[in-house]
Scaffold this motif. Structure first.
Motif, mmCIF file in Angstrom:
data_model
loop_
_atom_site.group_PDB
_atom_site.id
_atom_site.type_symbol
_atom_site.label_atom_id
_atom_site.label_comp_id
_atom_site.label_asym_id
_atom_site.label_seq_id
_atom_site.Cartn_x
_atom_site.Cartn_y
_atom_site.Cartn_z
ATOM 1 N N ALA A 64 0.838 -1.207 0.000
ATOM 2 C CA ALA A 64 0.000 0.000 0.000
ATOM 3 C C ALA A 64 0.870 1.253 0.000
ATOM 4 O O ALA A 64 0.592 2.207 -0.743
ATOM 5 N N GLU A 65 1.915 1.256 0.793
ATOM 6 C CA GLU A 65 2.787 2.429 0.855
ATOM 7 C C GLU A 65 3.537 2.647 -0.459
ATOM 8 O O GLU A 65 3.763 3.796 -0.863
ATOM 9 N N CYS A 66 3.888 1.577 -1.153
ATOM 10 C CA CYS A 66 4.499 1.713 -2.485
ATOM 11 C C CYS A 66 3.513 2.362 -3.454
ATOM 12 O O CYS A 66 3.890 3.239 -4.241
ATOM 13 N N LYS A 71 1.363 7.163 -6.419
ATOM 14 C CA LYS A 71 0.259 8.119 -6.616
ATOM 15 C C LYS A 71 0.775 9.557 -6.644
ATOM 16 O O LYS A 71 0.134 10.420 -7.239
ATOM 17 N N LYS A 72 1.917 9.814 -6.041
ATOM 18 C CA LYS A 72 2.492 11.161 -6.054
ATOM 19 C C LYS A 72 2.971 11.547 -7.445
ATOM 20 O O LYS A 72 3.054 12.727 -7.772
ATOM 21 N N CYS A 73 3.283 10.545 -8.269
ATOM 22 C CA CYS A 73 3.791 10.783 -9.628
ATOM 23 C C CYS A 73 2.728 10.584 -10.704
ATOM 24 O O CYS A 73 2.836 11.152 -11.784
ATOM 25 N N PHE A 74 1.738 9.751 -10.428
ATOM 26 C CA PHE A 74 0.735 9.393 -11.432
ATOM 27 C C PHE A 74 -0.657 9.579 -10.832
ATOM 28 O O PHE A 74 -1.021 8.870 -9.896
ATOM 29 N N ASP A 75 -1.405 10.505 -11.392
ATOM 30 C CA ASP A 75 -2.704 10.822 -10.793
ATOM 31 C C ASP A 75 -3.841 9.898 -11.228
ATOM 32 O O ASP A 75 -4.974 10.070 -10.800
ATOM 33 N N ASP A 76 -3.525 8.886 -12.044
ATOM 34 C CA ASP A 76 -4.577 7.964 -12.476
ATOM 35 C C ASP A 76 -4.579 6.657 -11.692
ATOM 36 O O ASP A 76 -5.318 5.737 -12.007
ATOM 37 N N ILE A 77 -3.772 6.581 -10.646
ATOM 38 C CA ILE A 77 -3.725 5.375 -9.797
ATOM 39 C C ILE A 77 -4.795 5.484 -8.722
ATOM 40 O O ILE A 77 -4.980 6.544 -8.119
ATOM 41 N N THR A 78 -5.482 4.367 -8.480
ATOM 42 C CA THR A 78 -6.417 4.302 -7.367
ATOM 43 C C THR A 78 -6.008 3.166 -6.433
ATOM 44 O O THR A 78 -5.485 2.147 -6.867
ATOM 45 N N LEU A 79 -6.250 3.383 -5.162
ATOM 46 C CA LEU A 79 -5.927 2.404 -4.124
ATOM 47 C C LEU A 79 -7.193 2.110 -3.326
ATOM 48 O O LEU A 79 -7.855 3.031 -2.848
ATOM 49 N N GLU A 80 -7.501 0.832 -3.209
ATOM 50 C CA GLU A 80 -8.667 0.380 -2.455
ATOM 51 C C GLU A 80 -8.199 -0.419 -1.245
ATOM 52 O O GLU A 80 -7.356 -1.296 -1.366
ATOM 53 N N ALA A 81 -8.761 -0.099 -0.091
ATOM 54 C CA ALA A 81 -8.514 -0.891 1.110
ATOM 55 C C ALA A 81 -9.625 -1.927 1.211
ATOM 56 O O ALA A 81 -10.802 -1.576 1.235
ATOM 57 N N ALA A 82 -9.245 -3.199 1.256
ATOM 58 C CA ALA A 82 -10.204 -4.288 1.472
ATOM 59 C C ALA A 82 -10.047 -4.691 2.938
ATOM 60 O O ALA A 82 -9.137 -5.435 3.302
ATOM 61 N N HIS A 106 -5.185 7.650 2.510
ATOM 62 C CA HIS A 106 -4.692 7.776 1.142
ATOM 63 C C HIS A 106 -5.448 6.873 0.159
ATOM 64 O O HIS A 106 -5.179 6.917 -1.044
ATOM 65 N N CYS A 107 -6.345 6.054 0.676
ATOM 66 C CA CYS A 107 -7.105 5.160 -0.202
ATOM 67 C C CYS A 107 -8.247 5.929 -0.867
ATOM 68 O O CYS A 107 -8.841 6.824 -0.269
ATOM 69 N N ASP A 108 -8.535 5.552 -2.096
ATOM 70 C CA ASP A 108 -9.632 6.166 -2.826
ATOM 71 C C ASP A 108 -10.967 5.555 -2.425
ATOM 72 O O ASP A 108 -11.993 6.234 -2.440
ATOM 73 N N THR A 109 -10.945 4.276 -2.082
ATOM 74 C CA THR A 109 -12.152 3.598 -1.613
ATOM 75 C C THR A 109 -11.778 2.600 -0.528
ATOM 76 O O THR A 109 -10.642 2.132 -0.466
ATOM 77 N N THR A 110 -12.767 2.306 0.310
ATOM 78 C CA THR A 110 -12.607 1.278 1.333
ATOM 79 C C THR A 110 -13.782 0.320 1.203
ATOM 80 O O THR A 110 -14.931 0.752 1.150
ATOM 81 N N THR A 111 -13.461 -0.966 1.123
ATOM 82 C CA THR A 111 -14.492 -1.993 1.064
ATOM 83 C C THR A 111 -14.427 -2.779 2.366
ATOM 84 O O THR A 111 -13.406 -3.408 2.660
ATOM 85 N N LEU A 112 -15.479 -2.714 3.147
ATOM 86 C CA LEU A 112 -15.572 -3.478 4.391
ATOM 87 C C LEU A 112 -16.214 -4.815 4.050
ATOM 88 O O LEU A 112 -17.349 -4.874 3.586
ATOM 89 N N ILE A 113 -15.474 -5.896 4.273
ATOM 90 C CA ILE A 113 -15.964 -7.230 3.905
ATOM 91 C C ILE A 113 -17.073 -7.686 4.844
ATOM 92 O O ILE A 113 -18.072 -8.243 4.404
ATOM 93 N N GLN A 114 -16.909 -7.462 6.133
ATOM 94 C CA GLN A 114 -17.979 -7.780 7.085
ATOM 95 C C GLN A 114 -17.819 -6.921 8.325
ATOM 96 O O GLN A 114 -16.756 -6.354 8.572
ATOM 97 N N ASP A 115 -18.885 -6.842 9.134
ATOM 98 C CA ASP A 115 -18.896 -5.939 10.281
ATOM 99 C C ASP A 115 -18.032 -6.404 11.446
ATOM 100 O O ASP A 115 -17.389 -5.595 12.092
#
Length: 167
Positions: A64-66, A71-82, A106-115
Motif C-alpha cells: 500500500a505504501e508503495c 500516486k504522487k507521480c501518477f494521478d490515475d492510480i487508485t488504491l482500495e482498502a479491502a 490515502h485510499c480512494d475507496t474502502t471496502t468493508l468485507i464484514q462488520d
C-alpha cells in the motif's frame, strides 16, 4: 471484476513470518521494499491503475505504501482498502494503528468485507481481492498459510501471479 477495469491485489506475510520481523530498518527489508516498488511500478506501466490492499501488517502495508508513493507521480492510480472486518486494527500497537489510519486516508475507496470478526473473514477478504483482480502480487517464501491459500485461489481463478520472493 473491479469497477475500475484492470486491477492488481496483494498478498504477503505478516511480520512474524518475515526474516527481519518488525525491523524495517534491516537491510533485507529495505531491499525487499525497493524490489516491491519496482514490481508495482512495472504493473502500473503495463496498464493496471487500480490496486487493492488487504490492510494487514507486514507486506500488505508495504505494498500500500508503495502505491501511495506512486500516486504522487501518477494521478490515475487508485488504491482500495479491502478491510476484512470493522476494527481490524484495534489490538495493534499505537504505532501500527497510526500507520493503518494513514494508509486508509490515502485510499480512494474502502471496502468493508464484514462488520465483525469471524474465523473465515480473512479468507473472505482474500477471495474478494482475487475475484476483483487481474494480477496478484504475492510476497512470500512458499510456506503454507493465508498467503499460500490466496496464491492457490488465484491459480484456480487463472489470474496472473507475480511472486516477489522474500529472502
Amino acid at each position: 471484476m473491479s469497477e475500475y477495469g484492470k486491477s492488481c491485489c496483494f498478498t504477503g506475510h505478516r511480520p512474524q513470518k518475515l526474516p527481519w520481523g518488525y525491523n524495517e530498518l534491516d537491510l533485507r527489508c529495505v531491499e525487499f521494499k525497493e524490489k516491491l516498488s519496482v514490481v508495482i511500478k512495472a504493473v502500473y506501466e503495463s496498464g493496471i491503475k487500480h490496486f487493492i490492499c488487504g490492510m494487514a501488517l507486514g507486506c500488505d502495508m508495504y505494498c500500500a505504501e508503495c502505491v501511495i508513493e506512486l500516486k504522487k507521480c501518477f494521478d490515475d492510480i487508485t488504491l482500495e482498502a479491502a478491510v476484512p472486518y470493522d476494527g481490524q486494527e484495534t489490538k495493534w500497537s499505537e504505532q501500527n494503528r497510526r500507520r493503518y489510519r494513514s494508509i486508509l486516508m490515502h485510499c480512494d475507496t474502502t471496502t468493508l468485507i464484514q462488520d465483525a470478526y469471524t474465523p473465515g473473514c480473512m479468507m473472505r477478504r482474500n477471495r474478494y481481492m482475487v475475484d476483483n483482480s487481474n494480477v496478484l502480487i504475492a510476497c512470500y517464501n512458499g510456506s503454507s498459510g493465508g498467503t499460500w491459500n490466496t496464491v492457490r485461489y488465484a491459480m484456480e481463478k487463472d489470474i496472473e501471479i507475480i511472486q516477489v520472493e522474500i529472502e
